[in-house]
Scaffold this motif. Structure first.
Motif, PDB file in Angstrom:
ATOM      1  N   ALA A 196      12.215   5.013  10.301  1.00 32.17           N
ATOM      2  CA  ALA A 196      12.913   6.139  10.906  1.00 32.17           C
ATOM      3  C   ALA A 196      14.058   5.702  11.803  1.00 32.17           C
ATOM      4  O   ALA A 196      14.969   6.485  12.072  1.00 32.17           O
ATOM      5  N   ASP A 197      14.038   4.456  12.265  1.00 25.84           N
ATOM      6  CA  ASP A 197      15.143   3.981  13.088  1.00 25.84           C
ATOM      7  C   ASP A 197      16.399   3.721  12.256  1.00 25.84           C
ATOM      8  O   ASP A 197      17.463   3.446  12.811  1.00 25.84           O
ATOM      9  N   ASP A 198      16.301   3.809  10.931  1.00 20.20           N
ATOM     10  CA  ASP A 198      17.431   3.560  10.034  1.00 20.20           C
ATOM     11  C   ASP A 198      17.498   4.698   9.024  1.00 20.20           C
ATOM     12  O   ASP A 198      16.792   4.712   8.018  1.00 20.20           O
ATOM     13  N   LEU A 199      18.348   5.691   9.276  1.00 24.26           N
ATOM     14  CA  LEU A 199      18.373   6.897   8.445  1.00 24.26           C
ATOM     15  C   LEU A 199      18.728   6.611   7.000  1.00 24.26           C
ATOM     16  O   LEU A 199      18.226   7.279   6.090  1.00 24.26           O
ATOM     17  N   ASP A 200      19.599   5.647   6.754  1.00 23.26           N
ATOM     18  CA  ASP A 200      19.983   5.369   5.373  1.00 23.26           C
ATOM     19  C   ASP A 200      18.815   4.842   4.549  1.00 23.26           C
ATOM     20  O   ASP A 200      18.717   5.116   3.349  1.00 23.26           O
ATOM     21  N   ILE A 201      17.943   4.086   5.182  1.00 22.65           N
ATOM     22  CA  ILE A 201      16.749   3.606   4.477  1.00 22.65           C
ATOM     23  C   ILE A 201      15.709   4.712   4.402  1.00 22.65           C
ATOM     24  O   ILE A 201      15.114   4.959   3.345  1.00 22.65           O
ATOM     25  N   LEU A 202      15.469   5.390   5.512  1.00 18.53           N
ATOM     26  CA  LEU A 202      14.480   6.462   5.542  1.00 18.53           C
ATOM     27  C   LEU A 202      14.761   7.512   4.473  1.00 18.53           C
ATOM     28  O   LEU A 202      13.843   8.039   3.849  1.00 18.53           O
ATOM     29  N   ALA A 203      16.027   7.828   4.259  1.00 18.74           N
ATOM     30  CA  ALA A 203      16.404   8.919   3.360  1.00 18.74           C
ATOM     31  C   ALA A 203      16.203   8.591   1.889  1.00 18.74           C
ATOM     32  O   ALA A 203      16.218   9.491   1.047  1.00 18.74           O
ATOM     33  N   ARG A 204      16.033   7.325   1.565  1.00 19.64           N
ATOM     34  CA  ARG A 204      15.889   6.959   0.150  1.00 19.64           C
ATOM     35  C   ARG A 204      14.590   7.535  -0.424  1.00 19.64           C
ATOM     36  O   ARG A 204      13.497   7.207   0.064  1.00 19.64           O
ATOM     37  N   PRO A 205      14.667   8.327  -1.469  1.00 19.55           N
ATOM     38  CA  PRO A 205      13.448   8.909  -2.068  1.00 19.55           C
ATOM     39  C   PRO A 205      12.803   7.917  -3.032  1.00 19.55           C
ATOM     40  O   PRO A 205      12.687   8.173  -4.240  1.00 19.55           O
ATOM     41  N   LEU A 206      12.346   6.779  -2.509  1.00 22.48           N
ATOM     42  CA  LEU A 206      11.905   5.677  -3.359  1.00 22.48           C
ATOM     43  C   LEU A 206      10.736   4.949  -2.721  1.00 22.48           C
ATOM     44  O   LEU A 206      10.768   4.630  -1.530  1.00 22.48           O
ATOM     45  N   THR A 207       9.700   4.713  -3.519  1.00 23.08           N
ATOM     46  CA  THR A 207       8.537   3.926  -3.110  1.00 23.08           C
ATOM     47  C   THR A 207       8.391   2.731  -4.036  1.00 23.08           C
ATOM     48  O   THR A 207       8.571   2.843  -5.261  1.00 23.08           O
ATOM     49  N   TYR A 208       8.076   1.594  -3.452  1.00 24.84           N
ATOM     50  CA  TYR A 208       7.801   0.380  -4.228  1.00 24.84           C
ATOM     51  C   TYR A 208       6.307   0.301  -4.529  1.00 24.84           C
ATOM     52  O   TYR A 208       5.474   0.551  -3.658  1.00 24.84           O
ATOM     53  N   LEU A 209       5.979  -0.076  -5.760  1.00 22.96           N
ATOM     54  CA  LEU A 209       4.606  -0.399  -6.144  1.00 22.96           C
ATOM     55  C   LEU A 209       4.539  -1.900  -6.367  1.00 22.96           C
ATOM     56  O   LEU A 209       5.399  -2.473  -7.049  1.00 22.96           O
ATOM     57  N   SER A 210       3.536  -2.532  -5.781  1.00 23.11           N
ATOM     58  CA  SER A 210       3.379  -3.980  -5.896  1.00 23.11           C
ATOM     59  C   SER A 210       1.961  -4.299  -6.344  1.00 23.11           C
ATOM     60  O   SER A 210       1.002  -3.735  -5.823  1.00 23.11           O
ATOM     61  N   TRP A 211       1.862  -5.201  -7.304  1.00 24.08           N
ATOM     62  CA  TRP A 211       0.574  -5.673  -7.791  1.00 24.08           C
ATOM     63  C   TRP A 211       0.480  -7.173  -7.522  1.00 24.08           C
ATOM     64  O   TRP A 211       1.449  -7.909  -7.732  1.00 24.08           O
ATOM     65  N   GLU A 212      -0.667  -7.618  -7.044  1.00 20.06           N
ATOM     66  CA  GLU A 212      -0.893  -9.052  -6.901  1.00 20.06           C
ATOM     67  C   GLU A 212      -2.296  -9.379  -7.406  1.00 20.06           C
ATOM     68  O   GLU A 212      -3.271  -8.733  -6.998  1.00 20.06           O
ATOM     69  N   VAL A 213      -2.368 -10.340  -8.276  1.00 18.52           N
ATOM     70  CA  VAL A 213      -3.623 -10.702  -8.946  1.00 18.52           C
ATOM     71  C   VAL A 213      -3.933 -12.165  -8.669  1.00 18.52           C
ATOM     72  O   VAL A 213      -3.046 -13.025  -8.712  1.00 18.52           O
ATOM     73  N   ARG A 214      -5.197 -12.449  -8.381  1.00 20.61           N
ATOM     74  CA  ARG A 214      -5.625 -13.843  -8.283  1.00 20.61           C
ATOM     75  C   ARG A 214      -7.051 -13.962  -8.792  1.00 20.61           C
ATOM     76  O   ARG A 214      -7.839 -13.002  -8.749  1.00 20.61           O
ATOM     77  N   SER A 215      -7.395 -15.132  -9.268  1.00 24.05           N
ATOM     78  CA  SER A 215      -8.748 -15.404  -9.748  1.00 24.05           C
ATOM     79  C   SER A 215      -9.681 -15.588  -8.566  1.00 24.05           C
ATOM     80  O   SER A 215      -9.345 -16.241  -7.582  1.00 24.05           O
ATOM     81  N   MET A 216     -10.889 -15.013  -8.711  1.00 24.48           N
ATOM     82  CA  MET A 216     -11.882 -15.119  -7.647  1.00 24.48           C
ATOM     83  C   MET A 216     -13.075 -15.997  -8.023  1.00 24.48           C
ATOM     84  O   MET A 216     -13.923 -16.280  -7.192  1.00 24.48           O
ATOM     85  N   ASP A 217     -13.139 -16.383  -9.280  1.00 25.37           N
ATOM     86  CA  ASP A 217     -14.332 -17.104  -9.738  1.00 25.37           C
ATOM     87  C   ASP A 217     -14.051 -18.543 -10.161  1.00 25.37           C
ATOM     88  O   ASP A 217     -14.896 -19.188 -10.791  1.00 25.37           O
ATOM     89  N   GLY A 218     -12.852 -19.039  -9.819  1.00 22.91           N
ATOM     90  CA  GLY A 218     -12.529 -20.416 -10.159  1.00 22.91           C
ATOM     91  C   GLY A 218     -12.146 -20.633 -11.610  1.00 22.91           C
ATOM     92  O   GLY A 218     -11.969 -21.779 -12.041  1.00 22.91           O
ATOM     93  N   ARG A 219     -11.990 -19.554 -12.380  1.00 24.75           N
ATOM     94  CA  ARG A 219     -11.626 -19.659 -13.793  1.00 24.75           C
ATOM     95  C   ARG A 219     -10.260 -19.043 -14.026  1.00 24.75           C
ATOM     96  O   ARG A 219      -9.793 -18.194 -13.261  1.00 24.75           O
ATOM     97  N   ALA A 220      -9.623 -19.459 -15.126  1.00 24.14           N
ATOM     98  CA  ALA A 220      -8.357 -18.859 -15.541  1.00 24.14           C
ATOM     99  C   ALA A 220      -8.648 -17.583 -16.333  1.00 24.14           C
ATOM    100  O   ALA A 220      -9.648 -17.502 -17.058  1.00 24.14           O
ATOM    101  N   HIS A 221      -7.783 -16.575 -16.182  1.00 27.89           N
ATOM    102  CA  HIS A 221      -7.967 -15.294 -16.872  1.00 27.89           C
ATOM    103  C   HIS A 221      -6.648 -14.813 -17.455  1.00 27.89           C
ATOM    104  O   HIS A 221      -5.583 -14.975 -16.834  1.00 27.89           O
ATOM    105  N   GLU A 222      -6.736 -14.197 -18.626  1.00 27.47           N
ATOM    106  CA  GLU A 222      -5.577 -13.547 -19.233  1.00 27.47           C
ATOM    107  C   GLU A 222      -5.519 -12.113 -18.695  1.00 27.47           C
ATOM    108  O   GLU A 222      -6.475 -11.342 -18.858  1.00 27.47           O
TER     109      GLU A 222
END
Length: 702
Positions: free
Chosen positions: A119-145
Motif C-alpha cells: 500500500a505504500d506504493d500505489l503503482d504496485i498496489l494497483a496491479r490486478p495480479l497475483t503470483y503463484l509459486s510452486w516449490e517441490v522437494r523430496s522428503m524421503d531421500g529418493r528421486a521422484h518424477e
C-alpha cells in the motif's frame, strides 16, 4: 533465497514469537484478493475441502494436481475426484502472502499466493495480479518424477454459469499467455451486492520455457489428460465460445519438473491477472483502473511484473516481516494474526481508479450489506489501515464525497452517506437518497467527515487538503454544533440496531468532530474559529459526562438508565491529541466492559443484543492504551475467529453467544483492526513516511 528456505525462516520466527499458539485456522483464507470482483478465497480448513470461491460464496473453481511417479494427487479443489488429496501440513496467512505446505508420495509441495499489496506504493498496489509459486522437494531421500498442474474455470469471468465465455492467446515476450472473458461484455451495466463481474478478461501467464505448457479446454478432458500422462492436451478447444456450465472450460497450465533429486528444491511460477478495462462509473463518467495511468496494456503489465518478480517477492517478505513485528510488539501474536488476515480483505473491498486529471480515487463496496459504493461510515472504520500505510488512499476515499456533496445533486446541509451502488457511483441510494431526509445519518456522516479530515491533516502535518473543501467542512461543523450533542432519533453506522435518539456514543462522535474542526481551523491559521469550536467541544464534553453517567459506566442513550454501549468513537480523542474528555471516561468504561464481556467470543456491542462488531471491539480495546485492557478484549475476538462455525471471509458482525456470523463478510471495515499501531507515533510515522517516499521517488514506475 528459495521459497522453501524463506518459508522455513518465517515458520521459525512464528514459533519463537507465538508462545506456541496452535496454528491459526482462519474462517476463510485469501488466495487472490484485489478488488470486489477479483477476490477468491478458500472457505475450508484445507485447500482440497472444496472449490475456491468468490468472496460472495459462489464457486470460482480452480484445480491443482501434482503427478508424482505416475500417481496423481490434488492440492487445490475437489476434482478430479479419483485423485486423492495431498496432506495439507500447514497454511500461513501473511499480509501479502498465503503459504500452503502439502505432502504426498515422498515429496513436499509449497504453494504460495503472493499479492504485492504494498500500500505504500500505489503503482504496485494497483496491479490486478497475483503470483503463484510452486516449490517441490523430496522428503524421503529418493528421486521422484514430478509434474504440476493448475487451472481456473470460466466462473471467474462471469456472474453465473449460464453466461458464455470466450478464450484466446496473446504474444508477450518471454511469456505464454492465455485469456478468457465473457463473450457478451456487459461493461458497467449492472450494480448490486451479490454480483460478480461480467466484463473484462482474466489472464494466466507462464514463462516460455522447456517443460512449461498451457491449454484452454473442457475441465474434465484437461484434468484427465494430466492425471493419465502428466501432460496437457496438445491443442486448445476449437470452439470460439461456450457457456461456463457447458463442459466447464478452463485455462490450464502445467510444469514438467523432471527428476526432483533428494538434495534439490525445484520451483516454478505463474501469474494470474484481470483487466477490467473500465472499473467504476463516477458521476456518469467511466473511470479506468489506476494501473493504466502509465499507459500500459495488460501485455506490458505482465511483462513488467515477470521482470520484477524476484524483487517484489523480496519486498513482500520484508513488508510482511516488518508489519508483523510491529503488530506483535503492539498487541501480541493473536492480534498480529487477526491483522494479517484482515490486510488483503480490507484492500480488496475497494477499487483504485484514476480520475480524468490523474487523481487516484479509492472506492469501497459494502460487501454483503447493501452493495453501496463509497459509504462514508464504511470509510470511517476502515481508515486506520490507510492512515497507517498510505494516507493517499484515505484522500482517495474522501475526495469523491467532497466533490459529490459540493455538486447540485446533493441538496442537504449534512454529509452524504454514499455515492450509489457498486460499481455505479452516480449519487446516494441509501435511505432517503437524494430526495428525502428519511433514514439518513446526518450526525454520523458529518462527524465522520470532520474526524477523518482532521486525521488526514494529522498524518500530512498540514491542513492543505482540508482548505480545498473548507465551505463543506464549515457547513458540517455548524450542523453538529446545532444537532450533534443530543442527536435526534436517527440511524448511526450500526444501522442494523435501528433508530435511536440521544445516542451517547454518537454524541461523542459529534463532539470529537467539532474538536477536530477546531484543530483544522488552528492548522489553517484561523485562531478565532479554532477557539470558538474548541470551547464548544469542551462544553459539550462536560455536559456529556453528566448526561451519560450511569454510576460505574456511561449509558447507551442519555434517557436510558441501566443501559450501556461500547464507546468506540472515543478513540480519536487521544489518537489525534484532541483531549476534550478526561481519561477517567475510558478507564471507567473498560472496567465495566471487562466485567460484561461474553467469553469466549468477546464483548457485545451494547446491552440490546448479544451480537458484536469486530472492528469496534478492537477500537474499544485501545481506549485506555493499557495492554492488559487490550488483551482482555482482543484475545476473545481472536479465539472467535479461530473457531467460528461461519466459514466466510472475516465477518465483522457476529453473535458472541455462539460465534455465528450475523451478516456482512469480506468488508473493508476490518482495516480498523490496525488502529492499535496508530497509538504509537513513531510506528505511525515510520509507515506513513514509506508512502511519502514512494510518492516522491516514483519507485515502481521504471
Amino acid at each position: 533465497m528459495s521459497l522453501w528456505l524463506d518459508r522455513l525462516g518465517e515458520c521459525t520466527k512464528t514459533i519463537d514469537m507465538d508462545n506456541k499458539l496452535p496454528q491459526f485456522r482462519p474462517p476463510a483464507v485469501p488466495l487472490v484478493a484485489h478488488d470486489p470482483y477479483f477476490s477468491v478465497w478458500s472457505f475450508g480448513d484445507r485447500l482440497t475441502d472444496g472449490w475456491p470461491k468468490h468472496w460472495t460464496g459462489r464457486n470460482h473453481s480452480a484445480s491443482g494436481i501434482i503427478r508424482i511417479d505416475a500417481s496423481a494427487y490434488r492440492y487445490t479443489g475437489i476434482a478430479p475426484s479419483d485423485a486423492p488429496a495431498m496432506e495439507q501440513v500447514s497454511v500461513e496467512v501473511w499480509p501479502t502472502r498465503t503459504i500452503y505446505l502439502f505432502r504426498a508420495g515422498g515429496i513436499e509441495l509449497g504453494l504460495t499466493f503472493t499479492t504485492p499489496a504494498l500500500a505504500d506504493d500505489l503503482d504496485i498496489l494497483a496491479r490486478p495480479l497475483t503470483y503463484l509459486s510452486w516449490e517441490v522437494r523430496s522428503m524421503d531421500g529418493r528421486a521422484h518424477e514430478v509434474a504440476v498442474h493448475f487451472d481456473v474455470q470460466g466462473e471467474w469471468m462471469v456472474d453465473s454459469g449460464a453466461q458464455q465465455v470466450t478464450w484466446g492467446r496473446h504474444r508477450v515476450a518471454g511469456l505464454s499467455v492465455q485469456r478468457m472473458g465473457a463473450a457478451d461484455q456487459q461493461v458497467l451495466k449492472r450494480s448490486g451486492d451479490d454480483l460478480r463481474i461480467e466484463w473484462g478478461y482474466l489472464y494466466l501467464a507462464i514463462p516460455s520455457e522447456a517443460g512449461a505448457s498451457d491449454v484452454a479446454g473442457p475441465a474434465e478432458t484437461v484434468r484427465a489428460a494430466f492425471v493419465t500422462t502428466g501432460r496437457l492436451p496438445a491443442e486448445d478447444d476449437t470452439r470460439s465460445s461456450a457457456a461456463v456450465s457447458d463442459g466447464w472450460p478452463v485455462l490450464a497450465i502445467a510444469f514438467d519438473l523432471g527428476t526432483v533429486a533428494p538434495a534439490a528444491a525445484v520451483s516454478r511460477h505463474a501469474m494470474i491477472a484481470y483487466d477490467d478495462v473500465f472499473c467504476i462509473e463516477y458521476l456518469r463518467r467511466k473511470l479506468r483502473p489506476y494501473w493504466q495511468r502509465l499507459g500500459w496494456t495488460m501485455g506490458e503489465l505482465l511483462k513488467t511484473a515477470a521482470a520484477q518478480r524476484v524483487a517484489l517477492f523480496e519486498r513482500c517478505a520484508r513488508f510482511d516481516e516488518q508489519m508483523m513485528a510491529d503488530l506483535r510488539a503492539a498487541g501480541g501474536e493473536k492480534y498480529a494474526r487477526l491483522c494479517a488476515l484482515s490486510y488483503r480483505e480490507a484492500i480488496a473491498a475497494h477499487k483504485l481508479a484514476i480520475d480524468i486529471d490523474g487523481t487516484p480515487l479509492f472506492f469501497s463496496k459494502e460487501n454483503f450489506s447493501n452493495g453501496c459504493i463509497a459509504t462514508v461510515d464504511v470509510t470511517y472504520p476502515s481508515s486506520p489501515l490507510f492512515l497507517l500505510v498510505q494516507p493517499e488512499l484515505l484522500r482517495g476515499m474522501l475526495t469523491p464525497i467532497f466533490q459529490y456533496a459540493a455538486s447540485s445533486q446533493w441538496r442537504f446541509g449534512f454529509a452524504p452517506h454514499d455515492l450509489g451502488q457498486y460499481p455505479l457511483a452516480n449519487g446516494q441510494v441509501y435511505g432517503g437518497a437524494e430526495t428525502s431526509e428519511r433514514d439518513q445519518m446526518p450526525v454520523e456522516e458529518c462527524g465522520n467527515m470532520l474526524i477523518l479530515t482532521c486525521a488526514l491533516a494529522h498524518a500530512d502535518g498540514n491542513a492543505d487538503y482540508a482548505k480545498r473543501h473548507w465551505p463543506l467542512l464549515q457547513q458540517w461543523a455548524a450542523y453538529l454544533a446545532d444537532k450533534g450533542f443530543d442527536p435526534p432519533n436517527q440511524l448511526c453506522t450500526d444501522d442494523f440496531a435501528g433508530h435511536l435518539a440521544h445516542n451517547a456514543n454518537l454524541s461523542i462522535k459529534a463532539i470529537l468532530g467539532l474538536a477536530g474542526f477546531a484543530r483544522l481551523c488552528e492548522m489553517a491559521g484561523d485562531a478565532g474559529e479554532a477557539a470558538k469550536y474548541r470551547a464548544l467541544a469542551e462544553s459539550f464534553a462536560k455536559a456529556w459526562l453528566a448526561a451519560a453517567d450511569d454510576g460505574d459506566h456511561y449509558r447507551l442513550a442519555f434517557d436510558a438508565p441501566d443501559s450501556w454501549s461500547q464507546k468506540y468513537n472515543l478513540i480519536w480523542d487521544t489518537l489525534l491529541g484532541l483531549n476534550v474528555f478526561p481519561p477517567s471516561v475510558a478507564k471507567k468504561e473498560l472496567a465495566y466492559y471487562r466485567a460484561h464481556k461474553n467469553t469466549p467470543n468477546g464483548l457485545p456491542l451494547d446491552n440490546r443484543k448479544t451480537y458484536t462488531k469486530l472492528d469496534w471491539i478492537v477500537w474499544t480495546a485501545c481506549l485506555t492504551g493499557d495492554r492488559e485492557d487490550f488483551d482482555a478484549l482482543v484475545g476473545p475476538a481472536y479465539d472467535w475467529a479461530h473457531s467460528s462455525p461461519s466459514r466466510v471471509p472475516l465477518t465483522d458482525w457476529y453473535e458472541t453467544a455462539d460465534g455465528k456470523q450475523v451478516g456482512f463478510q469480506a468488508r473493508s471495515v476490518v482495516g480498523g483492526l490496525f488502529i492499535r499501531l496508530l497509538q504509537d507515533a513513531a510506528v505511525w510515522e515510520k509507515w506513513a513516511s514509506r508512502a511519502r517516499g514512494n510518492r516522491a521517488g516514483g519507485a515502481s514506475r521504471h
